[in-house]
Design a protein around this motif. Structure first.
Motif, PDB file in Angstrom:
ATOM      1  N   UNK A  41       0.816  -1.223   0.000  1.00 47.81           N
ATOM      2  CA  UNK A  41       0.000   0.000   0.000  1.00 47.81           C
ATOM      3  C   UNK A  41       0.844   1.265   0.000  1.00 47.81           C
ATOM      4  N   UNK A  42       2.054   1.157   0.441  1.00 46.39           N
ATOM      5  CA  UNK A  42       2.951   2.326   0.458  1.00 46.39           C
ATOM      6  C   UNK A  42       4.234   1.992  -0.275  1.00 46.39           C
ATOM      7  N   UNK A  43       4.624   2.862  -1.138  1.00 46.72           N
ATOM      8  CA  UNK A  43       5.865   2.644  -1.886  1.00 46.72           C
ATOM      9  C   UNK A  43       7.041   3.105  -1.033  1.00 46.72           C
ATOM     10  N   UNK A  44       8.056   2.282  -0.944  1.00 51.90           N
ATOM     11  CA  UNK A  44       9.239   2.653  -0.186  1.00 51.90           C
ATOM     12  C   UNK A  44      10.010   1.444   0.258  1.00 51.90           C
ATOM     13  N   UNK A  45      11.294   1.627   0.495  1.00 51.95           N
ATOM     14  CA  UNK A  45      12.150   0.537   0.974  1.00 51.95           C
ATOM     15  C   UNK A  45      12.957   0.942   2.201  1.00 51.95           C
ATOM     16  N   UNK A  46      12.855   2.213   2.596  1.00 55.64           N
ATOM     17  CA  UNK A  46      13.666   2.684   3.713  1.00 55.64           C
ATOM     18  C   UNK A  46      12.911   2.491   5.028  1.00 55.64           C
ATOM     19  N   UNK A  47      13.627   1.962   6.014  1.00 57.44           N
ATOM     20  CA  UNK A  47      13.069   1.710   7.341  1.00 57.44           C
ATOM     21  C   UNK A  47      13.924   2.458   8.361  1.00 57.44           C
ATOM     22  N   UNK A  48      13.276   3.198   9.264  1.00 59.50           N
ATOM     23  CA  UNK A  48      13.994   3.910  10.319  1.00 59.50           C
ATOM     24  C   UNK A  48      14.063   3.065  11.581  1.00 59.50           C
ATOM     25  N   UNK A  49      15.224   3.056  12.228  1.00 56.40           N
ATOM     26  CA  UNK A  49      15.437   2.264  13.442  1.00 56.40           C
ATOM     27  C   UNK A  49      15.899   3.195  14.560  1.00 56.40           C
ATOM     28  N   UNK A  50      15.250   3.088  15.714  1.00 53.99           N
ATOM     29  CA  UNK A  50      15.638   3.835  16.912  1.00 53.99           C
ATOM     30  C   UNK A  50      16.005   2.847  18.002  1.00 53.99           C
ATOM     31  N   UNK A  51      17.189   3.021  18.597  1.00 51.49           N
ATOM     32  CA  UNK A  51      17.678   2.159  19.670  1.00 51.49           C
ATOM     33  C   UNK A  51      17.431   2.856  20.998  1.00 51.49           C
ATOM     34  N   UNK A  52      16.731   2.215  21.912  1.00 54.22           N
ATOM     35  CA  UNK A  52      16.406   2.826  23.193  1.00 54.22           C
ATOM     36  C   UNK A  52      17.610   2.844  24.134  1.00 54.22           C
ATOM     37  N   UNK A  53      17.498   3.691  25.149  1.00 49.74           N
ATOM     38  CA  UNK A  53      18.546   3.775  26.168  1.00 49.74           C
ATOM     39  C   UNK A  53      18.696   2.427  26.863  1.00 49.74           C
ATOM     40  N   UNK A  54      19.939   2.038  27.100  1.00 54.09           N
ATOM     41  CA  UNK A  54      20.219   0.744  27.707  1.00 54.09           C
ATOM     42  C   UNK A  54      20.676  -0.279  26.714  1.00 54.09           C
ATOM     43  N   UNK A  55      20.437  -0.028  25.430  1.00 55.43           N
ATOM     44  CA  UNK A  55      20.881  -0.953  24.375  1.00 55.43           C
ATOM     45  C   UNK A  55      22.174  -0.479  23.722  1.00 55.43           C
ATOM     46  N   UNK A  56      22.709   0.628  24.160  1.00 58.25           N
ATOM     47  CA  UNK A  56      23.918   1.166  23.540  1.00 58.25           C
ATOM     48  C   UNK A  56      24.748   1.884  24.601  1.00 58.25           C
TER      49      UNK A  56
END
Length: 343
Positions: free
Chosen positions: A69-84
């Protein structure tokens, strides 16, 4: 290698300046899905009321449905505090190559992590920000999702690290280490580099042409300056002479403005001096008056002069001398003219 690093630093600086001009965001491309990695390994879909997924395969299945339904291939990723882990290596903004090298050295010397078990991401910086820091993420946290996205031909539009209410984005060069660049982006980067080279060559040509024109103009300017300096010196001489005359006239005008008119002084003397007194000499210098003459009673002249509103401090400059061959006394009196009573 050093030349290559310097060229990369120059290209990174140029690209950051262009991004600042056009106000581009940190994301590599427009994303059609936003994911968040929690500390317990759960994947959160931020676009569907925070739906939780236990494995990357579930995420990929949902992304494929959404892609219809939506054209696109880019995915945004957010890493929460404690994982980095975030570390700062300098208060200054370092060039990209030095920033990356110092981040590796700092990780090996100051942290218990190894290069084979950890991803190193440099923070994407705006042109008005100082400081150089980086983020460490264990491969066990990020690698499963990244491998699943790469195998399914999804690209990572941005990688961000959540810190309270702020998000710090990963720079493009660090992101390319875990996610290959899409073909469209490769083409756009090639076009950009070609345009950059064309601009550089054009700039060198313009500089060379400008330098030649500048030398020609400089020689012509020198000839004009010699002629102009001669004319300017003549004008300065005329202006100096004119200013001198003006200052002299102003001084005369000021002196005449401050001084009481001679006619007024003579009229006052003729009015108050007795008829048996006549003057043989009178000298007026500004507000000082010295006059000499003969009078039947020279001593009576001083009180008469003191009663005048125009004169003050009358005194005898010389001794009064009585004439032997005729009646009368010879005198010389000096006094001051009171300017406040003029007019």
């Amino acid at each position: 290698m050093a030349i290559r690093d310097n060229l990369n630093d120059l290209a990174d600086w140029w690209w950051s300046e262009i991004r600042q001009v056009f106000r581009r965001k940190s994301a590599v491309g427009p994303v059609f899905a936003n994911l968040r990695i929690r500390r317990d390994g759960t994947l959160i879909d931020l676009d569907t009321d925070h739906t939780e997924y236990k494995s990357p395969d579930e995420v990929i299945e949902e992304l494929r449905k959404r892609q219809r339904s939506r054209r696109g291939t880019f995915v945004g990723i957010t890493v929460e505090t404690g994982c980095y882990l975030r570390r700062q290596i300098s208060q200054l903004r370092l060039p990209k190559s030095r920033h990356s090298a110092m981040a590796k050295i700092d990780m090996q010397a100051k942290t218990p992590f190894g290069v084979e078990d950890t991803f190193i991401f440099l923070r994407d910086r705006k042109t008005d920000e100082n400081g150089s820091d980086y983020f460490l993420v264990k491969k066990s946290v990020l690698a499963p999702l990244v491998e699943a996205l790469n195998q399914s031909r999804f690209s990572i539009g941005y990688l961000a690290f959540q810190h309270r209410n702020n998000r710090f984005f990963c720079d493009a060069s660090s992101l390319l280490k875990i996610c290959p660049r899409p073909r469209s982006q490769v083409i756009s980067r090639g076009v950009f580099l070609s345009a950059w080279v064309l601009v550089l060559v054009s700039a060198l040509g313009i500089v060379a042409h400008t330098h030649w024109r500048l030398r020609e103009a400089s020689a012509e300017l020198d000839r004009h300056l010699i002629k102009t300096n001669i004319e300017a010196n003549q004008v300065r001489t005329l202006i100096a002479a004119r200013n001198l005359k003006i200052s002299q006239l102003e001084a005369v005008r000021a002196e005449r403005k401050d001084a009481v008119p001679i006619v007024t002084i003579l009229e006052e003397l003729s009015r108050i001096l007795p008829d048996e007194t006549w003057l043989t000499n009178i000298n007026i210098d500004g507000n000082s008056v010295v006059f000499a003459g003969v009078s039947d009673s020279a001593a009576s002249l001083v009180p008469v002069l003191e009663e005048s509103d125009l004169f003050r401090a009358p005194t005898f400059d010389t001794s009064v001398v009585r004439l032997s061959d005729q009646s009368g006394e010879r005198f010389t009196i000096s006094l001051k003219v009171d300017k406040t009573t003029d007019g």
